[in-house]
Design a protein around this motif. Sequence first.
Motif, PDB file in Angstrom:
ATOM      1  N   LYS A  51       0.831  -1.207   0.000  1.00  0.00           N
ATOM      2  CA  LYS A  51       0.000   0.000   0.000  1.00  0.00           C
ATOM      3  C   LYS A  51       0.866   1.257   0.000  1.00  0.00           C
ATOM      4  N   GLY A  97     -14.233 -11.721 -10.906  1.00  0.00           N
ATOM      5  CA  GLY A  97     -13.301 -10.610 -11.106  1.00  0.00           C
ATOM      6  C   GLY A  97     -12.181 -10.565 -10.080  1.00  0.00           C
ATOM      7  N   VAL A  99      -9.184 -12.574  -7.858  1.00  0.00           N
ATOM      8  CA  VAL A  99      -8.364 -13.798  -7.806  1.00  0.00           C
ATOM      9  C   VAL A  99      -7.718 -14.029  -6.431  1.00  0.00           C
ATOM     10  N   HIS A 100      -8.050 -13.192  -5.462  1.00  0.00           N
ATOM     11  CA  HIS A 100      -7.478 -13.373  -4.116  1.00  0.00           C
ATOM     12  C   HIS A 100      -8.099 -14.612  -3.464  1.00  0.00           C
ATOM     13  N   ASP A 101      -7.250 -15.549  -3.054  1.00  0.00           N
ATOM     14  CA  ASP A 101      -7.841 -16.751  -2.451  1.00  0.00           C
ATOM     15  C   ASP A 101      -7.175 -17.198  -1.155  1.00  0.00           C
ATOM     16  N   ILE A 102      -6.188 -16.476  -0.680  1.00  0.00           N
ATOM     17  CA  ILE A 102      -5.498 -16.928   0.538  1.00  0.00           C
ATOM     18  C   ILE A 102      -6.459 -16.900   1.734  1.00  0.00           C
ATOM     19  N   GLY A 103      -7.157 -15.778   1.905  1.00  0.00           N
ATOM     20  CA  GLY A 103      -8.103 -15.661   3.009  1.00  0.00           C
ATOM     21  C   GLY A 103      -9.259 -16.639   2.861  1.00  0.00           C
ATOM     22  N   SER A 145     -16.373 -14.514  -0.746  1.00  0.00           N
ATOM     23  CA  SER A 145     -15.218 -13.719  -0.338  1.00  0.00           C
ATOM     24  C   SER A 145     -14.874 -12.715  -1.430  1.00  0.00           C
ATOM     25  N   LEU A 148     -11.444  -6.894  -3.115  1.00  0.00           N
ATOM     26  CA  LEU A 148     -11.329  -5.616  -3.805  1.00  0.00           C
ATOM     27  C   LEU A 148     -12.620  -4.810  -3.646  1.00  0.00           C
ATOM     28  N   THR A 149     -12.471  -3.494  -3.549  1.00  0.00           N
ATOM     29  CA  THR A 149     -13.662  -2.650  -3.412  1.00  0.00           C
ATOM     30  C   THR A 149     -14.497  -2.698  -4.697  1.00  0.00           C
ATOM     31  N   GLY A 175     -14.028 -10.772   3.789  1.00  0.00           N
ATOM     32  CA  GLY A 175     -12.955 -10.211   2.961  1.00  0.00           C
ATOM     33  C   GLY A 175     -12.631  -8.834   3.480  1.00  0.00           C
ATOM     34  N   SER A 176     -11.393  -8.382   3.270  1.00  0.00           N
ATOM     35  CA  SER A 176     -10.955  -7.154   3.949  1.00  0.00           C
ATOM     36  C   SER A 176     -11.808  -5.904   3.709  1.00  0.00           C
ATOM     37  N   ALA A 192     -18.303 -12.219   8.650  1.00  0.00           N
ATOM     38  CA  ALA A 192     -17.243 -12.563   9.614  1.00  0.00           C
ATOM     39  C   ALA A 192     -15.964 -11.853   9.185  1.00  0.00           C
ATOM     40  N   ALA A 195     -11.219 -15.759   9.901  1.00  0.00           N
ATOM     41  CA  ALA A 195     -11.539 -17.177   9.753  1.00  0.00           C
ATOM     42  C   ALA A 195     -12.109 -17.781  11.043  1.00  0.00           C
TER      43      ALA A 195
HETATM   44 CO1  B1M Z   1      -4.020  -7.818  -4.061  1.00  0.00          CO
HETATM   45  N1  B1M Z   1      -4.873  -6.232  -3.321  1.00  0.00           N
HETATM   46  N2  B1M Z   1      -4.326  -7.145  -5.875  1.00  0.00           N
HETATM   47  N3  B1M Z   1      -2.980  -9.350  -4.653  1.00  0.00           N
HETATM   48  N4  B1M Z   1      -3.513  -8.062  -2.278  1.00  0.00           N
HETATM   49  C1  B1M Z   1      -5.067  -6.182  -1.867  1.00  0.00           C
HETATM   50  C2  B1M Z   1      -6.418  -6.795  -1.479  1.00  0.00           C
HETATM   51  C3  B1M Z   1      -4.966  -4.626  -1.555  1.00  0.00           C
HETATM   52  C4  B1M Z   1      -5.737  -4.177  -0.299  1.00  0.00           C
HETATM   53  C5  B1M Z   1      -3.467  -4.218  -1.496  1.00  0.00           C
HETATM   54  C6  B1M Z   1      -3.258  -2.756  -1.141  1.00  0.00           C
HETATM   55  O1  B1M Z   1      -3.456  -1.886  -1.949  1.00  0.00           O
HETATM   56  N5  B1M Z   1      -2.850  -2.504   0.086  1.00  0.00           N
HETATM   57  C7  B1M Z   1      -5.555  -4.029  -2.878  1.00  0.00           C
HETATM   58  C8  B1M Z   1      -7.068  -3.802  -2.900  1.00  0.00           C
HETATM   59  C9  B1M Z   1      -7.442  -2.337  -2.818  1.00  0.00           C
HETATM   60  C10 B1M Z   1      -8.905  -2.142  -2.843  1.00  0.00           C
HETATM   61  O2  B1M Z   1      -9.655  -2.732  -3.568  1.00  0.00           O
HETATM   62  N6  B1M Z   1      -9.329  -1.274  -1.975  1.00  0.00           N
HETATM   63  C11 B1M Z   1      -5.112  -5.057  -3.897  1.00  0.00           C
HETATM   64  C12 B1M Z   1      -4.991  -4.820  -5.287  1.00  0.00           C
HETATM   65  C13 B1M Z   1      -5.209  -3.392  -5.743  1.00  0.00           C
HETATM   66  C14 B1M Z   1      -4.683  -5.837  -6.217  1.00  0.00           C
HETATM   67  C15 B1M Z   1      -4.569  -5.732  -7.735  1.00  0.00           C
HETATM   68  C16 B1M Z   1      -5.649  -4.864  -8.419  1.00  0.00           C
HETATM   69  C17 B1M Z   1      -3.136  -5.214  -8.015  1.00  0.00           C
HETATM   70  C18 B1M Z   1      -2.821  -4.940  -9.461  1.00  0.00           C
HETATM   71  O3  B1M Z   1      -2.907  -5.794 -10.296  1.00  0.00           O
HETATM   72  N7  B1M Z   1      -2.479  -3.691  -9.699  1.00  0.00           N
HETATM   73  C19 B1M Z   1      -4.672  -7.204  -8.188  1.00  0.00           C
HETATM   74  C20 B1M Z   1      -6.125  -7.642  -8.412  1.00  0.00           C
HETATM   75  C21 B1M Z   1      -6.239  -9.005  -9.034  1.00  0.00           C
HETATM   76  C22 B1M Z   1      -7.700  -9.468  -9.063  1.00  0.00           C
HETATM   77  O4  B1M Z   1      -8.177 -10.043  -8.078  1.00  0.00           O
HETATM   78  N8  B1M Z   1      -8.387  -9.255 -10.151  1.00  0.00           N
HETATM   79  C23 B1M Z   1      -4.099  -7.884  -6.986  1.00  0.00           C
HETATM   80  C24 B1M Z   1      -3.395  -9.088  -7.047  1.00  0.00           C
HETATM   81  C25 B1M Z   1      -2.838  -9.730  -5.963  1.00  0.00           C
HETATM   82  C26 B1M Z   1      -1.938 -10.961  -6.067  1.00  0.00           C
HETATM   83  C27 B1M Z   1      -2.341 -11.925  -7.177  1.00  0.00           C
HETATM   84  C28 B1M Z   1      -0.531 -10.479  -6.324  1.00  0.00           C
HETATM   85  C29 B1M Z   1      -2.013 -11.531  -4.601  1.00  0.00           C
HETATM   86  C30 B1M Z   1      -3.155 -12.564  -4.396  1.00  0.00           C
HETATM   87  C31 B1M Z   1      -2.622 -13.988  -4.353  1.00  0.00           C
HETATM   88  C32 B1M Z   1      -3.702 -14.940  -3.931  1.00  0.00           C
HETATM   89  O5  B1M Z   1      -4.612 -14.652  -3.151  1.00  0.00           O
HETATM   90  N9  B1M Z   1      -3.570 -16.149  -4.444  1.00  0.00           N
HETATM   91  C33 B1M Z   1      -2.419 -10.283  -3.810  1.00  0.00           C
HETATM   92  C34 B1M Z   1      -2.255 -10.147  -2.410  1.00  0.00           C
HETATM   93  C35 B1M Z   1      -1.502 -11.262  -1.715  1.00  0.00           C
HETATM   94  C36 B1M Z   1      -2.772  -9.031  -1.693  1.00  0.00           C
HETATM   95  C37 B1M Z   1      -2.584  -8.656  -0.196  1.00  0.00           C
HETATM   96  C38 B1M Z   1      -1.165  -8.086  -0.063  1.00  0.00           C
HETATM   97  C39 B1M Z   1      -2.775  -9.761   0.820  1.00  0.00           C
HETATM   98  C40 B1M Z   1      -4.144 -10.475   0.744  1.00  0.00           C
HETATM   99  C41 B1M Z   1      -4.089 -11.676   1.655  1.00  0.00           C
HETATM  100  O6  B1M Z   1      -3.917 -12.797   1.200  1.00  0.00           O
HETATM  101  N10 B1M Z   1      -4.182 -11.423   2.985  1.00  0.00           N
HETATM  102  C42 B1M Z   1      -3.717  -7.558  -0.002  1.00  0.00           C
HETATM  103  C43 B1M Z   1      -3.404  -6.526   1.077  1.00  0.00           C
HETATM  104  C44 B1M Z   1      -4.017  -6.915   2.401  1.00  0.00           C
HETATM  105  O7  B1M Z   1      -5.074  -7.509   2.482  1.00  0.00           O
HETATM  106  N11 B1M Z   1      -3.359  -6.541   3.448  1.00  0.00           N
HETATM  107  C45 B1M Z   1      -4.031  -7.158  -1.372  1.00  0.00           C
HETATM  108  C46 B1M Z   1      -4.041 -12.467   4.000  1.00  0.00           C
HETATM  109  C47 B1M Z   1      -5.399 -13.133   4.229  1.00  0.00           C
HETATM  110  C48 B1M Z   1      -5.231 -14.164   5.337  1.00  0.00           C
HETATM  111  O8  B1M Z   1      -6.320 -12.137   4.668  1.00  0.00           O
HETATM  112  O9  B1M Z   1      -7.615 -12.175   2.489  1.00  0.00           O
HETATM  113  O10 B1M Z   1      -8.153 -10.451   4.285  1.00  0.00           O
HETATM  114  P1  B1M Z   1      -7.702 -11.810   3.920  1.00  0.00           P
HETATM  115  O11 B1M Z   1      -8.736 -12.862   4.559  1.00  0.00           O
HETATM  116  C49 B1M Z   1      -9.122 -12.809   5.917  1.00  0.00           C
HETATM  117  C50 B1M Z   1     -10.376 -11.952   6.168  1.00  0.00           C
HETATM  118  O12 B1M Z   1     -10.594 -10.941   5.209  1.00  0.00           O
HETATM  119  C51 B1M Z   1     -11.479 -12.944   6.250  1.00  0.00           C
HETATM  120  O13 B1M Z   1     -10.846 -14.084   6.826  1.00  0.00           O
HETATM  121  C52 B1M Z   1      -9.536 -14.219   6.271  1.00  0.00           C
HETATM  122  C53 B1M Z   1      -8.655 -14.919   7.264  1.00  0.00           C
HETATM  123  O14 B1M Z   1      -8.712 -14.361   8.547  1.00  0.00           O
HETATM  124  N12 B1M Z   1     -12.175 -13.413   5.055  1.00  0.00           N
HETATM  125  C54 B1M Z   1     -13.405 -13.982   5.166  1.00  0.00           C
HETATM  126  C55 B1M Z   1     -11.799 -13.486   3.775  1.00  0.00           C
HETATM  127  N13 B1M Z   1     -12.741 -14.064   3.026  1.00  0.00           N
HETATM  128  C56 B1M Z   1     -13.746 -14.394   3.870  1.00  0.00           C
HETATM  129  C57 B1M Z   1     -14.958 -15.041   3.633  1.00  0.00           C
HETATM  130  C58 B1M Z   1     -15.807 -15.244   4.730  1.00  0.00           C
HETATM  131  C59 B1M Z   1     -15.467 -14.807   6.000  1.00  0.00           C
HETATM  132  C60 B1M Z   1     -14.256 -14.185   6.248  1.00  0.00           C
HETATM  133  O15 B1M Z   1     -16.998 -15.853   4.626  1.00  0.00           O
HETATM  134  C61 B1M Z   1     -17.316 -16.511   3.419  1.00  0.00           C
END
Ligand code: B1M
Length: 213
Positions: A51, A97, A99-103, A145, A148-149, A175-176, A192, A195
């Motif tokens: 960020k 749309g 591709v985030h799948d880690i969470g 999940s 992205l906004t 999702g975040s 939620a 996780a």
């Molecule tokens: Co992306 N990405 N990314 N990215 N990425 C974010 C989300 C972002 C916040 C980064 C930033 O700017 N700080 C930002 C989004 C901004 C916004 O929309 N406001 C962003 C962006 C902009 C993008 C791209 C557009 C970048 C680009 O191409 N210019 C692009 C989009 C691609 C697309 O999806 N079309 C992109 C691509 C990628 C990678 C491919 C490089 C990679 C994803 C790899 C993958 O997932 N296989 C990636 C990553 C890794 C991130 C960050 C750094 C980490 C996400 C993550 O895995 N977090 C992320 C920044 C961030 O979140 N800090 C970011 C760890 C994970 C454990 O947490 O996913 O939040 P999270 O899941 C949590 C909770 O949210 C919740 O529980 C989980 C575990 O506790 N939760 C649920 C999630 N799903 C749930 C479902 C539920 C309940 C709870 O019920 C069903």
Amino acid sequence: MFEEIKQSVITGDEAQAAKLTQQLLDQGTDPQRVLKEGLVAGMDVVGARFKAYDMWLPEVIMAAKAMKAATALLKPYLEKSGGSMKLGKIVIATVEGDVHDIGKNLVSMMLESAGFEMADLGVNAKVSEIADAAVKQQADVVGLSALLTTTMLAMKPAIRAIRGAKSKVKVMVGGSPITQEFARDVGADGFAPDALRAINLAKNLVGTPASAG
Ligand code: B1M
């Protein structure tokens, strides 16, 4: 060692992340701690640096790969804590749309370990695919999940389609960028933030007290 795991995610060192995770698991360390204090802590730093333009996309991809390799090792350990009785069937997906799948994978893994039967549709799941799966899989709950906004907006049409196809199914979202208020506005039955809380929510949605199991 948690700090070293955290650093291995930050530097995208897949082999090191996997090695250290396995070492801690072999020592009998609580897999939840490895996840939270090591892997998720590392990914939090990656997110903040990305960020702040202090990290670039290839580095984020490497970090994600390291995290994935390590979480795959955690899966059987997290599963051990779950019972064999299935609490219900959950279809889960990252919306179209996106591709985030880690969470999403973590949530899926935790729900499975808590006793739910999971059908994971993966990422970039189309509205029709999710609605069809809810029917075919006889889902009790559908989990959506989005990270992205932009893609979070796909939740509303998805929920409408799911309800059109199968009126009794419950829908949970996360999702975040998702908030309680957003979840209510799009017609979800629950939200939620992480996780662990996804487990309690899913249990409540299928009518099992959150403290059970
Ligand atoms: Co992306 N990405 N990314 N990215 N990425 C974010 C989300 C972002 C916040 C980064 C930033 O700017 N700080 C930002 C989004 C901004 C916004 O929309 N406001 C962003 C962006 C902009 C993008 C791209 C557009 C970048 C680009 O191409 N210019 C692009 C989009 C691609 C697309 O999806 N079309 C992109 C691509 C990628 C990678 C491919 C490089 C990679 C994803 C790899 C993958 O997932 N296989 C990636 C990553 C890794 C991130 C960050 C750094 C980490 C996400 C993550 O895995 N977090 C992320 C920044 C961030 O979140 N800090 C970011 C760890 C994970 C454990 O947490 O996913 O939040 P999270 O899941 C949590 C909770 O949210 C919740 O529980 C989980 C575990 O506790 N939760 C649920 C999630 N799903 C749930 C479902 C539920 C309940 C709870 O019920 C069903």
